[in-house]
Design a protein around this motif. Structure first.
Motif, PDB file in Angstrom:
ATOM      1  N   ALA A 117       0.813  -1.214   0.000  1.00 11.49           N
ATOM      2  CA  ALA A 117       0.000   0.000   0.000  1.00 11.49           C
ATOM      3  C   ALA A 117       0.843   1.259   0.000  1.00 11.49           C
ATOM      4  N   ILE A 118       1.969   1.265   0.728  1.00  7.20           N
ATOM      5  CA  ILE A 118       2.787   2.479   0.827  1.00  7.20           C
ATOM      6  C   ILE A 118       3.388   2.836  -0.524  1.00  7.20           C
ATOM      7  N   ALA A 119       3.957   1.844  -1.206  1.00  6.88           N
ATOM      8  CA  ALA A 119       4.566   2.101  -2.508  1.00  6.88           C
ATOM      9  C   ALA A 119       3.507   2.436  -3.560  1.00  6.88           C
ATOM     10  N   LEU A 120       2.367   1.748  -3.514  1.00  2.00           N
ATOM     11  CA  LEU A 120       1.286   2.059  -4.450  1.00  2.00           C
ATOM     12  C   LEU A 120       0.807   3.493  -4.275  1.00  2.00           C
ATOM     13  N   ASN A 121       0.590   3.872  -3.036  1.00  3.26           N
ATOM     14  CA  ASN A 121       0.142   5.226  -2.745  1.00  3.26           C
ATOM     15  C   ASN A 121       1.159   6.257  -3.230  1.00  3.26           C
TER      16      ASN A 121
END
Length: 341
Positions: free
Chosen positions: A293-297
């Motif tokens: 989620a962090i990298a996608l965001n």
């Protein structure tokens, strides 16, 4: 009296014959083992009725008659006993035994956690070691272009779309269902992060996932992920090479089959591969790892910056020094290499 006796005898004989027929029918449809090549994984959904369950069993070819099971369930009072859950129905069970199995709540589910930044090969080994699916089967399915395209992936493999999460699977679960569930989990998470992703072209979405996979392998401190994404975006806009060390490591470990390096040398940066962003401009042709989620965001919402470079503050640090000019980057790099040596 003779006529009455004959009539009574006839009725009795008919009743016995009828009972025999019913008995044969009941045995063949309720108590005889079912031999079928159908997939044996079966899910009872929360709140699903007994009738719905037996009808789906018949449609799947796992039982011969939903009607017979409905009648059996009413007579025995077992039509309220099925329990929600995911099951692998054993082979050679009769329909009655199938329903008893679905009423037992006996689910042998294995808990497995896929961390962020893992490649298909690494995920395959985790699943194999957990007893969920064999390494070769998982890789075969996740690299089957026709299959992954059917899941909504624009690339040739599922690399980048296996979402890092804690999963529960039955032992020896079908590889196709494992991959499909993990990819579905990815798109569900993506929908929470970027609800309008369906408005993007297939290529736009795939390129954003590729960028996210590089960010995933580069960031260490969560708050720096959007800054790292901004660096790569700025370099792409200027036609600069990304020069991501993570892509070199991917070449070494996933393409060349080498052990994960503890340190990169300048000679490593020239390894010939379309994934090596030190020798090729633009994004690599595919993601280099699973994306959390962090990298996608960060990839969908990069920071607004003019940074073009970053380097770790020290070999032991978890934060980077970001620079707008090559001169400042050289100065920061000199500090890093001084501390390294």
């Amino acid at each position: 009296m003779k006529k009455i006796f004959t009539v009574v005898l006839s009725v009795v004989l008919l009743a016995l014959i009828g009972a025999g027929i019913v008995g044969i029918y009941a045995y063949s449809t309720l108590f005889k083992a079912v031999e079928t090549a159908a997939d044996r994984d079966f899910t009872v959904n929360a709140g699903e009725s007994y009738i719905s369950v037996v009808m789906r069993l018949e449609n799947r070819g796992l039982v011969p008659s939903a009607l017979a099971l409905q009648l059996y369930g009413r007579v025995t009072g077992s039509d309220t006993a099925v329990q929600k859950g995911s099951y692998i129905i054993p082979e050679n069970l009769s329909p009655v035994e199938v329903m008893e199995y679905l009423s037992s709540g006996h689910q042998s589910l294995i808990r497995v956690t896929i961390p962020e930044g893992r490649t298909l090969g690494q995920v395959a080994r985790i699943l194999d070691g957990s007893g969920i699916v064999g390494e070769e089967d998982f890789l075969r399915v996740s690299r089957d272009t026709e299959f992954v395209r059917s899941l909504g992936i624009a690339g040739d493999t599922a690399e980048g779309y296996i979402y890092p999460e804690t999963y529960y699977f039955a032992e020896d679960f079908p590889a196709e269902k494992v991959v499909a569930h993990m990819v579905d989990t990815f798109f569900a998470a993506l929908g929470d992060i970027f609800p309008d992703y369906a408005s993007l072209s297939a290529r736009e979405l795939h390129e954003t996932v590729i960028l996210a996979s590089i960010v995933e392998r580069e960031y260490m401190a969560d708050h720096e992920a959007p800054l790292i994404a901004s660096v790569f975006n700025n370099r792409l806009e200027r036609g600069m090479r990304l020069e991501s060390c993570a892509t070199v490591v991917y070449v070494m470990t996933e393409i060349e089959g080498l052990d994960h390096p503890t340190r990169l040398f300048f000679s490593d940066l020239n390894r010939p591969s379309e994934f090596n962003t030190y020798v090729n401009r633009g994004l690599p042709p595919a993601p280099i790892s699973g994306v959390g989620a962090i990298a996608l965001n960060a990839a969908f919402y990069p920071a607004d910056s003019d940074y073009l470079f970053f380097v770790l503050q020290s070999p032991q640090a978890s934060e980077h020094v970001f620079s707008e000019s090559y001169e400042d980057h050289l100065s920061a790099s000199e500090v890093y290499y001084f501390k390294l040596n």
